[in-house]
Write an enzyme that holds these catalytic residues in place. Structure first.
Site, PDB file in Angstrom:
ATOM      1  CB  THR A 113       3.954  67.735  65.716  1.00 40.07           C
ATOM      2  OG1 THR A 113       3.577  67.838  67.143  1.00 40.07           O
ATOM      3  CG2 THR A 113       3.474  68.426  64.809  1.00 40.07           C
ATOM      4  N   GLY A 114       4.082  65.023  68.002  1.00 35.51           N
ATOM      5  CA  GLY A 114       4.492  64.668  69.144  1.00 35.51           C
ATOM      6  C   GLY A 114       4.732  65.485  70.235  1.00 35.51           C
ATOM      7  CG  PHE A 134      -7.862  66.895  60.586  1.00 39.34           C
ATOM      8  CD1 PHE A 134      -6.977  67.108  61.571  1.00 39.34           C
ATOM      9  CD2 PHE A 134      -9.265  66.914  60.596  1.00 39.34           C
ATOM     10  CE1 PHE A 134      -7.637  67.583  62.800  1.00 39.34           C
ATOM     11  CE2 PHE A 134      -9.798  67.541  61.736  1.00 39.34           C
ATOM     12  CZ  PHE A 134      -8.868  67.671  62.827  1.00 39.34           C
ATOM     13  CG  ASP A 193     -11.619  68.122  68.359  1.00 45.23           C
ATOM     14  OD1 ASP A 193     -10.624  67.409  68.508  1.00 45.23           O
ATOM     15  OD2 ASP A 193     -11.743  69.289  68.526  1.00 45.23           O
ATOM     16  NE  ARG A 241     -13.957  66.849  71.624  1.00 46.09           N
ATOM     17  CZ  ARG A 241     -12.499  66.715  71.591  1.00 46.09           C
ATOM     18  NH1 ARG A 241     -11.874  65.936  71.116  1.00 46.09           N
ATOM     19  NH2 ARG A 241     -12.154  68.031  71.719  1.00 46.09           N
ATOM     20  CD  GLU A 300      -3.022  62.474  73.506  1.00 49.51           C
ATOM     21  OE1 GLU A 300      -4.178  62.280  73.121  1.00 49.51           O
ATOM     22  OE2 GLU A 300      -2.284  63.744  73.279  1.00 49.51           O
ATOM     23  CG  ASP A 301      -6.629  61.911  70.705  1.00 45.95           C
ATOM     24  OD1 ASP A 301      -5.801  62.494  71.007  1.00 45.95           O
ATOM     25  OD2 ASP A 301      -7.524  62.844  70.316  1.00 45.95           O
ATOM     26  CB  ILE A 302      -4.047  61.147  67.207  1.00 44.28           C
ATOM     27  CG1 ILE A 302      -3.281  61.041  65.916  1.00 44.28           C
ATOM     28  CG2 ILE A 302      -4.442  62.422  67.641  1.00 44.28           C
ATOM     29  CD1 ILE A 302      -4.279  61.114  64.788  1.00 44.28           C
ATOM     30  CE  LYS A 313      -3.041  62.816  61.699  1.00 41.26           C
ATOM     31  NZ  LYS A 313      -3.242  63.980  61.759  1.00 41.26           N
TER      32      LYS A 313
HETATM   33  P1  IMP Z   1       0.577  66.712  68.591  1.00 47.21           P
HETATM   34  O1  IMP Z   1       1.226  67.647  69.757  1.00 47.21           O
HETATM   35  O2  IMP Z   1       1.087  67.373  67.122  1.00 47.21           O
HETATM   36  O3  IMP Z   1       1.475  65.355  68.280  1.00 47.21           O
HETATM   37  O4  IMP Z   1      -0.521  66.581  68.556  1.00 47.21           O
HETATM   38  C1  IMP Z   1      -1.443  65.899  69.475  1.00 47.21           C
HETATM   39  C2  IMP Z   1      -3.034  66.389  69.667  1.00 47.21           C
HETATM   40  O5  IMP Z   1      -3.212  66.981  68.361  1.00 47.21           O
HETATM   41  C3  IMP Z   1      -3.663  65.084  69.732  1.00 47.21           C
HETATM   42  O6  IMP Z   1      -3.767  64.792  71.090  1.00 47.21           O
HETATM   43  C4  IMP Z   1      -4.869  65.537  68.977  1.00 47.21           C
HETATM   44  O7  IMP Z   1      -5.833  66.057  70.151  1.00 47.21           O
HETATM   45  C5  IMP Z   1      -4.742  66.652  68.036  1.00 47.21           C
HETATM   46  N1  IMP Z   1      -4.789  65.984  66.590  1.00 47.21           N
HETATM   47  C6  IMP Z   1      -3.488  65.523  66.133  1.00 47.21           C
HETATM   48  N2  IMP Z   1      -3.983  64.981  64.887  1.00 47.21           N
HETATM   49  C7  IMP Z   1      -5.224  65.090  64.846  1.00 47.21           C
HETATM   50  C8  IMP Z   1      -6.356  64.494  63.708  1.00 47.21           C
HETATM   51  O8  IMP Z   1      -5.965  63.999  62.585  1.00 47.21           O
HETATM   52  N3  IMP Z   1      -7.675  64.843  64.197  1.00 47.21           N
HETATM   53  C9  IMP Z   1      -7.860  65.559  65.303  1.00 47.21           C
HETATM   54  N4  IMP Z   1      -7.230  66.055  66.245  1.00 47.21           N
HETATM   55  C10 IMP Z   1      -5.948  65.644  66.040  1.00 47.21           C
HETATM   56 MG    MG Z   2      -5.730  64.745  72.117  1.00 43.97          MG
END
Ligand code: IMP
Ligand code: MG
Length: 181
Positions: free
Chosen positions: A107-108, A155, A162, A168, A102-104, A134
């Site tokens: 919230t998980g 962010f 993106d 990207r 995964e890139d990031i 995060k």
């Molecule tokens: P989660 O489900 O909230 O953990 O979100 C994960 C997804 O949200 C990641 O795979 C990213 O694509 C996107 N995302 C979360 N934070 C960022 C950010 O700071 N910049 C860009 N995309 C983000």
């Molecule tokens: Mg992603």
């Protein structure tokens, strides 16, 4: 490096390409050490992880495979809380070691949902590698095996990440400048 503008928002340099490359190499070494002889299947979560997965996978020094799935949960700079699977997995992962790339993790929720879906296919083991994490945003119980950088809840864009599909292609990672007028 200088600041960049997207959607009228100002972003400033945050993690440069050399620092990213060094850390990605370290993660690849760790994964190689942990998964030697397992012929793991890397699952790159598109779109955001394409840059990380490409660099990580090429630094892996063992037999391994890579495949791609496509999820979407974000719009603009906020999560929609609603994870859409746009392109699923075609490989059989039963009894295999899989490494989700995964890139990031914010919230998980995206990762949690994906792991639950993969678990149903009875892999031998599921490991998670995320370039960025995060910790203060995490809203569920989730274990990430390999984290590139833990960062505050801000962010960021670049190196695959993106803002509404833009940015990207930036080779470095930038953070939103909240002090900007
Ligand atoms: P989660 O489900 O909230 O953990 O979100 C994960 C997804 O949200 C990641 O795979 C990213 O694509 C996107 N995302 C979360 N934070 C960022 C950010 O700071 N910049 C860009 N995309 C983000
Ligand atoms: Mg992603």
């Amino acid at each position: 490096m200088k600041e960049v503008l997207y959607n009228g928002l100002k972003f400033v340099p945050y993690i440069d390409r050399e620092t990213i490359a060094k850390r990605v190499k370290e993660l690849a070494n760790e994964i190689t050490r942990d998964c030697k002889d397992k012929n793991p299947l890397f699952i790159c979560v598109l779109n955001g992880a394409f840059a990380f997965a490409s660099d990580l996978f090429r630094a892996i020094d063992m037999d391994a495979e890579i495949t791609f799935i496509r999820l979407k949960s974000y719009e603009g700079t906020g999560t929609t809380g609603n994870v859409k699977q746009i392109q699923g997995l075609s490989e059989d992962i039963k009894d295999r070691t899989v490494i989700v790339v995964e890139d990031i993790v914010d919230t998980g929720f995206t990762m949690k949902r994906l792991i639950a879906d993969l678990q149903e296919k009875q892999p031998a083991d599921i490991k998670v590698a995320s370039l960025l994490f995060k910790p203060e945003s995490l809203k569920c119980d989730l274990n990430i095996d390999y984290v590139g950088f833990s960062i505050p809840t801000k962010f960021i864009i670049g190196y695959g990440l993106d803002i509404d599909e833009q940015a990207r292609n930036l080779a470095d990672i930038y953070v939103i400048n909240e002090d900007a007028k």
